[in-house]
Design an enzyme around this catalytic site. Sequence first.
Site, PDB file in Angstrom:
ATOM      1  N   HIS A 218     -33.350  35.594  -8.146  1.00 40.43           N
ATOM      2  CA  HIS A 218     -33.814  34.407  -8.590  1.00 40.43           C
ATOM      3  C   HIS A 218     -34.913  33.908  -9.313  1.00 40.43           C
ATOM      4  O   HIS A 218     -35.088  33.005 -10.787  1.00 40.43           O
ATOM      5  CB  HIS A 218     -35.229  34.336  -7.776  1.00 40.43           C
ATOM      6  CG  HIS A 218     -33.865  33.414  -6.132  1.00 40.43           C
ATOM      7  ND1 HIS A 218     -34.845  32.983  -4.693  1.00 40.43           N
ATOM      8  CD2 HIS A 218     -33.190  32.831  -6.241  1.00 40.43           C
ATOM      9  CE1 HIS A 218     -33.970  32.710  -4.418  1.00 40.43           C
ATOM     10  NE2 HIS A 218     -33.173  32.940  -4.755  1.00 40.43           N
TER      11      HIS A 218
ATOM     12  N   SER B  70     -28.453  29.784  -6.767  1.00 40.42           N
ATOM     13  CA  SER B  70     -29.666  29.826  -6.626  1.00 40.42           C
ATOM     14  C   SER B  70     -30.630  30.230  -7.993  1.00 40.42           C
ATOM     15  O   SER B  70     -31.665  29.345  -9.082  1.00 40.42           O
ATOM     16  CB  SER B  70     -30.612  31.092  -5.177  1.00 40.42           C
ATOM     17  OG  SER B  70     -30.301  30.640  -4.253  1.00 40.42           O
TER      18      SER B  70
END
Length: 257
Positions: free
Chosen positions: A219, A161
């Site tokens: 993230h 991610s």
Amino acid sequence: MINRPQAQRLLRPALFTLLVVGGSLFYAYNWTPPAPSKRLFPTVPLAFSTVATIIALNVGVFVAWRIPLPLTWRILNRYFVSVPAIPHAASMLGSAFSHQSFSHLALNMVVLYCFGTNLCEQIGAGPFVGLYLSGGVVSSLASLTYNVVRQRFNVASLGASGAIATLVGIYAVVNPDAQLYVIFLPFLALKARAFVTLLAMVETLGIVRGWTVLDHVAHLSGLAWGVAGGYALLAEYRRRLERKRKEQEAKKRLGWW
């Protein structure tokens, strides 16, 4: 504030991250497109084969998790998952290619394919790979640092991610007005710049509120790295255009053209 034991725990992962970032950016800056005769599949678009290779690596690691052989199991637990209690330097990179659930793998690979093929075509396979790898280790280190400072030693982090968030950040800088659709709101279209801004706000809220389902630190740091990388790409593109313009003017003055 990082105390001495925490700094010692983070030293090797930080040095490894700097090494990977330096090598990745050097590769990205000096990469030149290979001749078709030197490629394994010369008829396949380079952008597709680059993204497909990264997806294949992620799938390969996922399959290895599903087949618990003694040797691979030890390697996976040591180098393919980031554990704040016992951080291993190489896990900063390995964890960015590692998934233990099919849904996690599938979602990341779909996003990687959707953003990756177009972006790789735009910026070139070398810069794409360099920024992807550097984004993976930077987001892994940021997540590890956050967990160590917060003394969250009962957690583990893995997944692509952070690296994919880097690609999303780059895409938004290179294509700020591109229309993107929110997956859960398919009728709502946002410009890429607004989409990334909204995503950064959600990730920041997740950190502040202490949400633990997703790795919001990875993230957010991946997005930030991608935005920085995107602006660096644009600046380098302008420098090369300006250098080419000056070379052409010099040839005109000397009567070579």
